[in-house]
Structures are given as structure tokens and as C-alpha cells.
Design a protein around this motif. Structure first.
Motif, short mmCIF file in Angstrom:
data_model
loop_
_atom_site.label_atom_id
_atom_site.label_comp_id
_atom_site.label_asym_id
_atom_site.label_seq_id
_atom_site.Cartn_x
_atom_site.Cartn_y
_atom_site.Cartn_z
N GLU A 7 0.79 -1.22 0.00
CA GLU A 7 0.00 0.00 0.00
C GLU A 7 0.83 1.28 0.00
N LEU A 8 2.14 1.15 0.06
CA LEU A 8 3.00 2.34 -0.01
C LEU A 8 2.83 3.02 -1.37
N PRO A 9 2.92 4.33 -1.41
CA PRO A 9 2.89 5.02 -2.72
C PRO A 9 4.26 4.88 -3.39
N THR A 10 4.58 3.65 -3.79
CA THR A 10 5.94 3.34 -4.24
C THR A 10 6.39 4.18 -5.42
N TRP A 11 5.49 4.44 -6.37
CA TRP A 11 5.95 5.18 -7.55
C TRP A 11 6.39 6.59 -7.16
N LEU A 12 5.64 7.23 -6.28
CA LEU A 12 6.02 8.55 -5.78
C LEU A 12 7.34 8.47 -5.01
N LEU A 13 7.50 7.44 -4.19
CA LEU A 13 8.73 7.28 -3.40
C LEU A 13 9.93 6.96 -4.30
N ILE A 14 9.72 6.18 -5.35
CA ILE A 14 10.80 5.87 -6.30
C ILE A 14 11.27 7.15 -6.97
N ARG A 15 10.33 7.93 -7.46
CA ARG A 15 10.69 9.19 -8.14
C ARG A 15 11.37 10.15 -7.18
N THR A 16 10.81 10.30 -5.99
CA THR A 16 11.36 11.24 -5.01
C THR A 16 12.76 10.82 -4.56
N GLY A 18 14.89 9.00 -6.20
CA GLY A 18 15.81 9.18 -7.33
C GLY A 18 16.24 10.63 -7.48
N ILE A 19 15.27 11.53 -7.38
CA ILE A 19 15.58 12.96 -7.51
C ILE A 19 16.43 13.43 -6.33
N LEU A 20 16.07 13.00 -5.12
CA LEU A 20 16.86 13.39 -3.94
C LEU A 20 18.27 12.83 -4.01
N SER A 21 18.41 11.62 -4.53
CA SER A 21 19.75 11.05 -4.71
C SER A 21 20.56 11.91 -5.67
N TYR A 22 19.97 12.24 -6.80
CA TYR A 22 20.66 13.06 -7.80
C TYR A 22 21.07 14.41 -7.20
N LEU A 23 20.15 15.06 -6.51
CA LEU A 23 20.45 16.39 -5.96
C LEU A 23 21.50 16.35 -4.86
N THR A 24 21.43 15.37 -3.98
CA THR A 24 22.44 15.31 -2.91
C THR A 24 23.80 14.93 -3.47
N LEU A 25 23.83 14.10 -4.50
CA LEU A 25 25.12 13.80 -5.14
C LEU A 25 25.66 15.02 -5.88
N ILE A 134 30.30 9.15 -13.51
CA ILE A 134 29.21 8.57 -12.72
C ILE A 134 28.06 9.56 -12.63
N PHE A 135 28.39 10.82 -12.37
CA PHE A 135 27.35 11.84 -12.30
C PHE A 135 26.67 11.99 -13.65
N ALA A 136 27.43 11.96 -14.73
CA ALA A 136 26.85 12.07 -16.08
C ALA A 136 25.90 10.90 -16.35
N LEU A 137 26.30 9.69 -15.95
CA LEU A 137 25.42 8.53 -16.13
C LEU A 137 24.13 8.69 -15.32
N SER A 138 24.26 9.19 -14.09
CA SER A 138 23.08 9.43 -13.26
C SER A 138 22.16 10.45 -13.91
N MET A 139 22.76 11.49 -14.46
CA MET A 139 21.96 12.53 -15.10
C MET A 139 21.24 11.97 -16.34
N LEU A 140 21.94 11.21 -17.15
CA LEU A 140 21.30 10.61 -18.33
C LEU A 140 20.18 9.66 -17.92
N HIS A 141 20.43 8.86 -16.89
CA HIS A 141 19.42 7.94 -16.36
C HIS A 141 18.17 8.73 -15.95
N GLY A 142 18.38 9.82 -15.24
CA GLY A 142 17.25 10.62 -14.78
C GLY A 142 16.54 11.35 -15.91
N ILE A 143 17.30 11.93 -16.81
CA ILE A 143 16.69 12.70 -17.91
C ILE A 143 15.84 11.81 -18.80
#
Length: 190
Positions: A7-16, A18-25, A134-143
Motif C-alpha cells: 500500500e505504499l505510494p511506491t511510484w512517488l517514493l521511487i521518483r522522489t 531518485g531525484i533526492l539522490s541526484y540532488l544530494t550527489l 558517474i554523475f553524467a550517467l546518473s543525469m542521463l538515467h534521470g533525464i
């Protein structure tokens, strides 16, 4: 427990996550680049190192959460092999593989930083410089895989973080170039 996970809102948590990981990195990289600037000395330099380390570990934590949530998601579940073996995912194998490689690269950079006293400086530095691809790969993955990437705020986030890191890197290279020139006597210090 399983009912709670379903029942967790997993899709929202997955997106959030991922974005938080990208931003903190991104923050970790920006601070890491700034750490090399000669203006920072003593206590300030030590504080930058702590922030750099904390941001990168937090980013890794969010990346691991992002990964685990993909396993329990009921909408588009991944199995462990798809997550752990690059380019083996059923959906978007290349883009998912880029995320997997970025995760392994980040683990390598963090691990070798923890054992850097046991490594030659040149080896550690070469491994630490993997942070850029690594950061470039993360950015491409996210974009290209992120479901929010077509929204203006997400596009602005990716553009801004890329510009900031490129700018900081150029300033870093310019400073180190001047320092080398002063050492060999080609120019006078300002």
C-alpha cells in the motif's frame, strides 16, 4: 508487513528518492570541487570535507532506497537480476543499466575513499575522478528514464546542475593551471 509495503505510494517514493539522490550527489560533487579551491583553509576546509562526505553518503542512501523500492513496486516491478546486472532489465535496459553502473561506480568511489590511506594517491585520485562520468550517467538515467523529466522544473534542475558543475570544474582547472605556471616560473602570481 507485506500489506503495508503493497500500500505504499511506491511510484512517488521511487521518483522522489531518485531525484533526492541526484540532488544530494550534485551537492556532494559541487562541495568536493570547491574543497580544492585555495580560499578554503583550516576549519572551513574541514567543514567542507564533512559536508562533502555527508552529502555523498546521503545521496548513496537515497540511491539504495530508489533501488529497493523498484523491487517492491507493484506497477512496474523489477527483479533483483534486472537491478543488479546492467542492461538486463525488460523495460529500458540501456537506461536502467546506466543507473546500475552509476550505482556501482558510486559504491566504488565511496569505498575507495574510505580506504584511501591504503591506496597510492594517484590511484585514489583516478578512482575519485570517476565521479564525473558517474554523475553524467546518473543525469542521463534521470533525464531519459525519469517520469518527471519532461516537466519544466526537472529540465531546469538538470540544466542548472550541469552548468554549475561544469563552471566549478572550469574554475578548478583554471586555478590549478595558474598554480602550475607559477611553480615553473612562467607567470608572476597576482
Amino acid at each position: 508487513m507485506i500489506h503495508f509495503l503493497i500500500e505504499l505510494p511506491t511510484w512517488l517514493l521511487i521518483r522522489t528518492s531518485g531525484i533526492l539522490s541526484y540532488l544530494t550527489l550534485f551537492v556532494g560533487m559541487a562541495i568536493g570541487i570547491a574543497y580544492s579551491f585555495p580560499q578554503f583553509k583550516g576549519h572551513r576546509k574541514g567543514q567542507l570535507l564533512r559536508w562533502h562526505t555527508h552529502a555523498n553518503l546521503t545521496g548513496m542512501g537515497f540511491a539504495l532506497l530508489h533501488t529497493v523500492l523498484l523491487i517492491i513496486d507493484t506497477f512496474m516491478p523489477f527483479d533483483w537480476a534486472e537491478i543488479l546486472i546492467p542492461f538486463s532489465a525488460q523495460n529500458n535496459p540501456v537506461l536502467t543499466g546506466l543507473g546500475t553502473i552509476a550505482m556501482y561506480g558510486l559504491l566504488l568511489v565511496l569505498f575507495t575513499t574510505d580506504i584511501r590511506n591504503k591506496l597510492k594517491r594517484k590511484v585514489w585520485l583516478a578512482l575519485h575522478m570517476l565521479s564525473y562520468p558517474i554523475f553524467a550517467l546518473s543525469m542521463l538515467h534521470g533525464i531519459f528514464l525519469g517520469t518527471d523529466s519532461k516537466q519544466g522544473w526537472a529540465a531546469a534542475m538538470y540544466i542548472a546542475t550541469a552548468i554549475i558543475l561544469v563552471g566549478l570544474t572550469l574554475v578548478r582547472f583554471q586555478m590549478s593551471s595558474r598554480k602550475r605556471q607559477v611553480k615553473v616560473g612562467h607567470t608572476k602570481p597576482l
